[in-house]
Design a protein around this motif. Structure first.
Motif, PDB file in Angstrom:
ATOM      1  N   ILE A   6      12.574  -9.724 -12.697  1.00 32.31           N
ATOM      2  CA  ILE A   6      13.836  -8.994 -12.813  1.00 32.31           C
ATOM      3  C   ILE A   6      14.696  -9.678 -13.856  1.00 32.31           C
ATOM      4  CG2 ILE A   6      15.945  -8.364 -11.589  1.00 32.31           C
ATOM      5  CD1 ILE A   6      14.206  -8.399  -9.025  1.00 32.31           C
ATOM      6  N   ASP A   7      15.172  -8.923 -14.830  1.00 33.23           N
ATOM      7  CA  ASP A   7      16.105  -9.430 -15.827  1.00 33.23           C
ATOM      8  C   ASP A   7      17.501  -9.331 -15.227  1.00 33.23           C
ATOM      9  OD1 ASP A   7      17.734 -10.017 -17.956  1.00 33.23           O
ATOM     10  OD2 ASP A   7      17.034  -8.377 -19.231  1.00 33.23           O
ATOM     11  N   LEU A   8      18.071 -10.482 -14.830  1.00 30.13           N
ATOM     12  CA  LEU A   8      19.370 -10.478 -14.169  1.00 30.13           C
ATOM     13  C   LEU A   8      20.471  -9.906 -15.052  1.00 30.13           C
ATOM     14  CD1 LEU A   8      19.229 -13.866 -12.246  1.00 30.13           C
ATOM     15  CD2 LEU A   8      18.851 -11.561 -11.368  1.00 30.13           C
ATOM     16  N   ASN A   9      20.250  -9.877 -16.376  1.00 30.19           N
ATOM     17  CA  ASN A   9      21.246  -9.293 -17.274  1.00 30.19           C
ATOM     18  C   ASN A   9      21.255  -7.775 -17.223  1.00 30.19           C
ATOM     19  OD1 ASN A   9      22.211 -11.763 -18.271  1.00 30.19           O
ATOM     20  ND2 ASN A   9      20.470 -11.906 -19.661  1.00 30.19           N
ATOM     21  N   SER A  10      20.190  -7.161 -16.696  1.00 26.79           N
ATOM     22  CA  SER A  10      20.136  -5.704 -16.668  1.00 26.79           C
ATOM     23  C   SER A  10      20.415  -5.127 -15.280  1.00 26.79           C
ATOM     24  CB  SER A  10      18.766  -5.223 -17.165  1.00 26.79           C
ATOM     25  OG  SER A  10      17.761  -5.588 -16.247  1.00 26.79           O
ATOM     26  N   VAL A  11      20.614  -5.987 -14.286  1.00 33.58           N
ATOM     27  CA  VAL A  11      20.892  -5.514 -12.930  1.00 33.58           C
ATOM     28  C   VAL A  11      22.215  -4.751 -12.929  1.00 33.58           C
ATOM     29  CG1 VAL A  11      21.409  -6.241 -10.565  1.00 33.58           C
ATOM     30  CG2 VAL A  11      19.564  -7.341 -11.825  1.00 33.58           C
ATOM     31  N   VAL A  12      22.216  -3.596 -12.272  1.00 30.24           N
ATOM     32  CA  VAL A  12      23.427  -2.786 -12.160  1.00 30.24           C
ATOM     33  C   VAL A  12      23.729  -2.539 -10.690  1.00 30.24           C
ATOM     34  CG1 VAL A  12      23.290  -1.644 -14.404  1.00 30.24           C
ATOM     35  CG2 VAL A  12      22.107  -0.661 -12.457  1.00 30.24           C
ATOM     36  N   THR A  13      24.994  -2.324 -10.414  1.00 35.10           N
ATOM     37  CA  THR A  13      25.448  -2.147  -9.042  1.00 35.10           C
ATOM     38  C   THR A  13      26.234  -0.851  -8.935  1.00 35.10           C
ATOM     39  OG1 THR A  13      25.581  -4.530  -8.780  1.00 35.10           O
ATOM     40  CG2 THR A  13      26.779  -3.203  -7.185  1.00 35.10           C
ATOM     41  N   LEU A  14      25.931  -0.079  -7.913  1.00 34.96           N
ATOM     42  CA  LEU A  14      26.658   1.145  -7.607  1.00 34.96           C
ATOM     43  C   LEU A  14      27.507   0.859  -6.370  1.00 34.96           C
ATOM     44  CD1 LEU A  14      27.042   4.240  -8.093  1.00 34.96           C
ATOM     45  CD2 LEU A  14      25.163   4.582  -6.471  1.00 34.96           C
ATOM     46  N   VAL A  15      28.815   1.028  -6.494  1.00 33.18           N
ATOM     47  CA  VAL A  15      29.731   0.836  -5.370  1.00 33.18           C
ATOM     48  C   VAL A  15      30.291   2.204  -4.998  1.00 33.18           C
ATOM     49  CG1 VAL A  15      31.833  -0.307  -4.555  1.00 33.18           C
ATOM     50  CG2 VAL A  15      30.307  -1.495  -6.150  1.00 33.18           C
ATOM     51  N   ALA A  38      16.816   6.310   2.021  1.00 30.19           N
ATOM     52  CA  ALA A  38      16.380   7.040   0.828  1.00 30.19           C
ATOM     53  C   ALA A  38      16.554   6.178  -0.425  1.00 30.19           C
ATOM     54  CB  ALA A  38      17.161   8.345   0.689  1.00 30.19           C
ATOM     55  N   ALA A  39      17.677   5.479  -0.528  1.00 29.24           N
ATOM     56  CA  ALA A  39      17.922   4.627  -1.704  1.00 29.24           C
ATOM     57  C   ALA A  39      16.893   3.506  -1.775  1.00 29.24           C
ATOM     58  CB  ALA A  39      19.335   4.057  -1.658  1.00 29.24           C
ATOM     59  N   ARG A  40      16.536   2.942  -0.631  1.00 28.45           N
ATOM     60  CA  ARG A  40      15.574   1.824  -0.601  1.00 28.45           C
ATOM     61  C   ARG A  40      14.207   2.217  -1.154  1.00 28.45           C
ATOM     62  NH1 ARG A  40      17.613  -0.410   5.089  1.00 28.45           N
ATOM     63  NH2 ARG A  40      18.984  -2.038   4.274  1.00 28.45           N
ATOM     64  N   HIS A  41      13.881   3.486  -1.116  1.00 32.55           N
ATOM     65  CA  HIS A  41      12.575   3.946  -1.602  1.00 32.55           C
ATOM     66  C   HIS A  41      12.576   4.268  -3.094  1.00 32.55           C
ATOM     67  CE1 HIS A  41      11.970   4.514   2.763  1.00 32.55           C
ATOM     68  NE2 HIS A  41      10.764   4.101   2.445  1.00 32.55           N
ATOM     69  N   GLN A  42      13.705   4.097  -3.764  1.00 31.41           N
ATOM     70  CA  GLN A  42      13.798   4.433  -5.183  1.00 31.41           C
ATOM     71  C   GLN A  42      13.255   3.307  -6.057  1.00 31.41           C
ATOM     72  OE1 GLN A  42      14.746   7.573  -6.043  1.00 31.41           O
ATOM     73  NE2 GLN A  42      14.749   7.738  -3.809  1.00 31.41           N
ATOM     74  N   PRO A  43      12.603   3.634  -7.161  1.00 31.83           N
ATOM     75  CA  PRO A  43      12.124   2.604  -8.087  1.00 31.83           C
ATOM     76  C   PRO A  43      13.288   1.743  -8.585  1.00 31.83           C
ATOM     77  CG  PRO A  43      11.211   4.754  -8.666  1.00 31.83           C
ATOM     78  CD  PRO A  43      12.257   4.991  -7.607  1.00 31.83           C
ATOM     79  N   GLY A  44      13.090   0.440  -8.589  1.00 32.90           N
ATOM     80  CA  GLY A  44      14.100  -0.481  -9.096  1.00 32.90           C
ATOM     81  C   GLY A  44      15.147  -0.891  -8.087  1.00 32.90           C
ATOM     82  N   HIS A  45      15.093  -0.351  -6.868  1.00 31.08           N
ATOM     83  CA  HIS A  45      16.083  -0.696  -5.849  1.00 31.08           C
ATOM     84  C   HIS A  45      15.949  -2.169  -5.481  1.00 31.08           C
ATOM     85  CE1 HIS A  45      17.625  -1.070  -1.710  1.00 31.08           C
ATOM     86  NE2 HIS A  45      18.548  -0.239  -2.166  1.00 31.08           N
ATOM     87  N   LEU A  46      17.080  -2.899  -5.491  1.00 35.21           N
ATOM     88  CA  LEU A  46      17.069  -4.331  -5.191  1.00 35.21           C
ATOM     89  C   LEU A  46      17.746  -4.687  -3.886  1.00 35.21           C
ATOM     90  CD1 LEU A  46      17.943  -5.785  -8.712  1.00 35.21           C
ATOM     91  CD2 LEU A  46      15.688  -5.584  -7.648  1.00 35.21           C
ATOM     92  N   GLY A  47      18.537  -3.809  -3.346  1.00 33.36           N
ATOM     93  CA  GLY A  47      19.214  -4.133  -2.095  1.00 33.36           C
ATOM     94  C   GLY A  47      20.444  -3.281  -1.895  1.00 33.36           C
ATOM     95  N   ALA A  69      19.751   0.060 -15.399  1.00 24.78           N
ATOM     96  CA  ALA A  69      20.677   1.192 -15.417  1.00 24.78           C
ATOM     97  C   ALA A  69      19.929   2.523 -15.378  1.00 24.78           C
ATOM     98  CB  ALA A  69      21.569   1.124 -16.650  1.00 24.78           C
ATOM     99  N   SER A  70      18.794   2.606 -16.056  1.00 29.10           N
ATOM    100  CA  SER A  70      18.043   3.870 -16.072  1.00 29.10           C
ATOM    101  C   SER A  70      17.529   4.225 -14.674  1.00 29.10           C
ATOM    102  CB  SER A  70      16.878   3.791 -17.059  1.00 29.10           C
ATOM    103  OG  SER A  70      15.989   2.741 -16.698  1.00 29.10           O
ATOM    104  N   GLN A  71      17.157   3.210 -13.895  1.00 31.64           N
ATOM    105  CA  GLN A  71      16.678   3.470 -12.532  1.00 31.64           C
ATOM    106  C   GLN A  71      17.831   3.915 -11.630  1.00 31.64           C
ATOM    107  OE1 GLN A  71      14.892  -0.431 -12.262  1.00 31.64           O
ATOM    108  NE2 GLN A  71      12.828   0.441 -12.325  1.00 31.64           N
ATOM    109  N   LEU A  72      18.991   3.287 -11.810  1.00 36.15           N
ATOM    110  CA  LEU A  72      20.168   3.716 -11.054  1.00 36.15           C
ATOM    111  C   LEU A  72      20.535   5.149 -11.432  1.00 36.15           C
ATOM    112  CD1 LEU A  72      22.680   3.458  -9.282  1.00 36.15           C
ATOM    113  CD2 LEU A  72      23.797   2.312 -11.194  1.00 36.15           C
TER     114      LEU A  72
END
Length: 190
Positions: A6-15, A38-47, A69-72
């Motif tokens: 995981i590239d920590l610079n590309s991690v995105v967060t949805l609030v 449902a969100a947990r089953h998405q590609p790229g989901h981290l938590g 960001a593209s996965q989000l």
């Protein structure tokens, strides 16, 4: 989630903040469990972290992390999420309010978009990191003794730093911001 690093610079967060209508809390909790699953089953989901309202409150904050960001964006644009949002709308006072963050600022912003002063952020960060900086190296010492190549200066620092970063981001900082939420919010605007 992919097994790639995981590239920590590309991690995105949805609030997401939801103000739940009076009398619909049970229905909302059921919907929330399905939405989180449902969100947990998405590609790229981290938590995901759900911050429930303080005593008698009605606003839930959900923090969802994705590797890119593209996965989000794929999750946000998905038909599955659109159906979930359409289903929950009647249970909400003010609709769905998603905000996207691409750095650590999400730690300090789930409180109605109020960001505490930097000195308060620094205090909480210090309180979270200091004990880990003292404890984590001690916990790794037995492995470093068994595997001398791993106990070298560079390798041991990589292992220790990675451990601290992951513990801070995924476990301790979300808990600390919930624990100190009243203090972080005290004082109104910046």
């Amino acid at each position: 989630m992919s097994t790639d690093a995981i590239d920590l610079n590309s991690v995105v967060t949805l609030v997401i903040q939801h103000k739940v209508r009076s009398g619909t809390l049970g229905q909302y909790e059921g919907w929330l469990r399905r939405a989180v699953k449902a969100a947990r089953h998405q590609p790229g989901h981290l938590g995901v972290n759900v911050i429930r309202p303080d005593g008698g409150g009605d606003t839930f904050t959900t923090v969802v992390r994705f590797a890119q960001a593209s996965q989000l964006q794929a999750w946000i644009d998905s038909a599955e999420r659109a159906a979930l949002i359409a289903e929950v709308q009647p249970l909400l006072e003010e609709g769905d309010h998603p905000l996207v963050y691409n750095d650590a600022e999400f730690w300090f912003t789930p409180f109605n978009s109020y960001q505490p002063p930097r000195w308060k952020q620094a205090c909480i960060t210090f309180l979270v990191i200091l004990p880990l900086a003292l404890l984590v190296p001690l916990l790794w010492q037995p492995l470093f003794k068994l595997q001398p190549w791993l106990g070298g200066y560079v390798a041991s620092n990589v292992v220790i730093t990675a451990s601290i970063v992951l513990l801070v981001v995924y476990l301790f900082m979300p808990a600390a911001t919930r624990l100190f939420s009243g203090w972080l919010r005290a004082g109104g605007t910046q």
